[in-house]
Design an enzyme around this catalytic site. Structure first.
Site, mmCIF file in Angstrom:
data_model
loop_
_atom_site.group_PDB
_atom_site.id
_atom_site.type_symbol
_atom_site.label_atom_id
_atom_site.label_comp_id
_atom_site.label_asym_id
_atom_site.label_seq_id
_atom_site.Cartn_x
_atom_site.Cartn_y
_atom_site.Cartn_z
ATOM 1 N N CYS A 189 0.840 -1.197 0.000
ATOM 2 C CA CYS A 189 0.000 0.000 0.000
ATOM 3 C C CYS A 189 0.879 1.252 0.000
ATOM 4 O O CYS A 189 1.512 1.570 -1.000
ATOM 5 C CB CYS A 189 -0.969 -0.045 1.177
ATOM 6 N N HIS A 217 -3.299 -5.293 -0.167
ATOM 7 C CA HIS A 217 -2.830 -5.824 1.120
ATOM 8 C C HIS A 217 -2.835 -7.352 1.086
ATOM 9 O O HIS A 217 -3.815 -7.983 1.504
ATOM 10 C CB HIS A 217 -3.729 -5.330 2.258
ATOM 11 N N GLU A 256 -1.442 -9.396 2.977
ATOM 12 C CA GLU A 256 -1.417 -10.012 4.309
ATOM 13 C C GLU A 256 -2.786 -10.498 4.761
ATOM 14 O O GLU A 256 -2.896 -11.418 5.581
ATOM 15 C CB GLU A 256 -0.848 -9.038 5.352
#
Length: 545
Positions: free
Chosen positions: A379, A515, A517
């Site tokens: 990001c 993102h 994750e």
């Protein structure tokens, strides 16, 4: 299909690990072939955690459908296969806003709006709607029993248990059983008082999960069972362990899932925890260790980067490497220089907002590029990598993002004013839009260019990843940056927004606007993180080329 409910509450102190305990139970029940979902009810007045400080609340977890939610939903997705949605998390603020909106419309026909029944009914309706189609719904109530804010939620779950029938509802209460070294024994009184508080609002727990730094001795378990009015076998010890992924086996060994199935009359096969056994084996038997520097601004609270931390650990499992995360405050890079980055095997710059420490992040990206250290930007981490490259390679002196400098000569990153969401709808924003709920959110399709590092890692030309941002690469200046050598390897579904960049002149330099994750799990990992940690190991051994 009749849904069975397990309501999870906490007592004595906060941060006992209700989310981990609930998710671990869900993992076992799922391993028995049951369809399980989870919900988190947050008593705070914010509509959602989207605008809350990460240093107070921890990270904001983004679901596939774009909901900004509590970080516990990240735990849920890492432990079970069910994907969370906006139905799986709501706050007191959201409930009150909905009820007040209905009152203004006249939906209540002039009735006096009260906590009971209007607020409690709204809570129950949301719980029922979010649990449809599942064998078991595990519903976690945030906060601690006795908190003023949580009372409407406690009353709602008390009522709901009666309405669905006690044969379809259970209450699981987490408490603290501290060990006093001076006395040489664990103390049960805090648990007794916590259950007494719960009883005062009409809830008798069916299961007590006792948090301690050791297993609860048999005599103390009997004492807790006697004074708290639960069967001795329903007093579960949840001792401290060195990995949260050991919790499913810990509570399975004490028969917690058998208690649940017996209560609900469910005949299900024994849990197959072989996948979790593999995770634990990989975690306990690494073949090496790498140190990854995470350069951010919320480093005083690791929970602010919870999903990134876990994704790095998952990547370590896939590479049989133990990952040590060194948190580096980006302001330290500004004031002390890049010496604070010495000795790292890789550098990661995660997402964030605001201009504090931004130049430190830019310098970290420069340090990684110039020293050929593996770099992963997420990001804002992608945006600072782009800014650094524009300034120092493309000759665009003073290049910046309009988030931090509206008057920059080279606004290489700017506010997105229009985009297409995951459902094909056109979204529009401006600088005057509210901060809350106005970002590009949720799962979006991304096209990867063949022959790039990103394509090699994912092994696919199309991927779906989750987003949470309102600034993007300025396409007007993109050709100048690409001409200088930076590669745009991923684009949005409409090919208008830059999603992934990489540096072909660097052995491993990849940054993404999304993102990754949020979709990493201990059992499956994530290709971007797995490749990053692998590169860190190669860099450490001098094999990265």
């Amino acid at each position: 299909m009749t849904t069975n409910y397990i309501f999870v509450t906490g007592g004595v102190v906060s941060s006992l690990g209700k989310g981990i305990a609930a998710a671990s139970l869900a993992a076992i029940l799922e391993a028995r072939g049951l369809k399980v979902t989870m919900m988190k009810l947050d008593p705070y007045i914010n509509v959602d955690p989207g605008t809350m400080s990460p240093t107070q609340h921890g990270e904001v977890f983004v679901t596939e459908d774009g909901a900004e939610t509590d970080l516990d939903l990240g735990h849920y997705e890492r432990f079970i296969r069910t994907k969370m949605t906006k139905r799986n998390n709501f706050t007191a603020g959201r409930v009150y806003a909905d009820v007040l909106r209905k009152e203004r419309r006249g939906d209540y026909l002039g009735a006096t709006i009260q906590v009971i029944p209007h607020i409690t009914n709204a809570i129950k309706d949301r719980v029922i709607a979010g649990s449809e189609g599942h064998d078991i719904a595990i519903v976690e109530v945030g906060g601690t029993v006795g908190d003023i804010e949580s009372l409407p939620f406690m009353e709602a779950i008390r009522q709901l248990a009666i309405e669905v029938g006690r044969e379809h509802a259970m209450f699981m209460h987490l408490t603290l059983v501290p060990y006093l070294a001076a006395a040489g024994e664990v103390k049960t009184k805090p648990t007794q008082h916590s259950v007494k508080e719960l009883l005062s609002i009409g809830i008798q727990p069916d299961i007590l999960v006792c948090r301690s730094d050791r297993m609860i001795p048999a005599n103390e378990r009997k004492k807790i069972a006697l004074f708290c009015n639960v069967p001795e076998k329903a007093v579960i010890s949840m001792k401290d362990v060195d990995s949260i992924y050991k919790i499913p086996q810990l509570i399975r060994s004490q028969g917690l899932d058998d208690l649940v199935c017996a209560r609900f009359g469910i005949n299900a096969p024994e849990a197959d925890l072989s996948e979790w056994e593999q995770v634990i084996y990989e975690e306990a038997n690494p073949t090496g260790e790498v140190t990854i520097g995470m350069v951010g601004k919320y480093t005083e609270l690791p929970d602010a980067y919870k999903s990134v931390n876990e994704a790095l650990k998952h990547a370590g499992l896939k590479n049989r490497l133990s990952v040590t995360i060194k948190y580096v405050d980006s302001q330290d890079v500004e004031t002390k220089g890049t010496d604070v980055l010495n000795g790292l095997d890789a550098i990661l710059v995660p997402g964030g907002f605001g201009d504090r420490g931004i130049e430190g992040k830019i310098r970290a990206a420069q340090y990684a590029r110039e020293n050929k250290i593996p770099y992963l930007g997420i990001c804002l981490g992608m945006q600072v990598a782009l800014i650094e490259y524009a300034r120092n390679v493309a000759g665009m002196e003073g290049a910046h993002s309009t988030e931090f400098n509206k008057n920059t000569k080279y606004p290489v990153v700017g506010l997105i004013t229009e985009w297409v969401d995951g459902e094909g709808n056109v979204e529009e924003r401006s600088e005057k839009s509210d901060l809350g709920g106005t970002m590009r959110l949720g799962s979006q399709l991304c096209h990867l260019e063949k022959g790039t590092k990103a394509y090699e890692l994912y092994g696919s030309a199309t991927i779906h990843e989750r987003h949470r941002h309102r600034y993007e690469v300025n396409n007007l200046l993109r050709p100048q940056i690409e001409k200088a050598g930076l590669k745009v390897s991923g684009l949005s579904a409409d090919k208008k927004l830059v999603e992934v960049i990489e540096n072909p002149a660097h052995p491993w330099f990849v940054a993404a606007q999304f993102h990754p994750e949020f979709t990493s799990t201990p059992r499956d990992g994530h290709p971007l993180f797995a490749g990053f940690v692998k590169a860190a190991g190669q860099f450490q051994r001098g094999e990265l080329k």
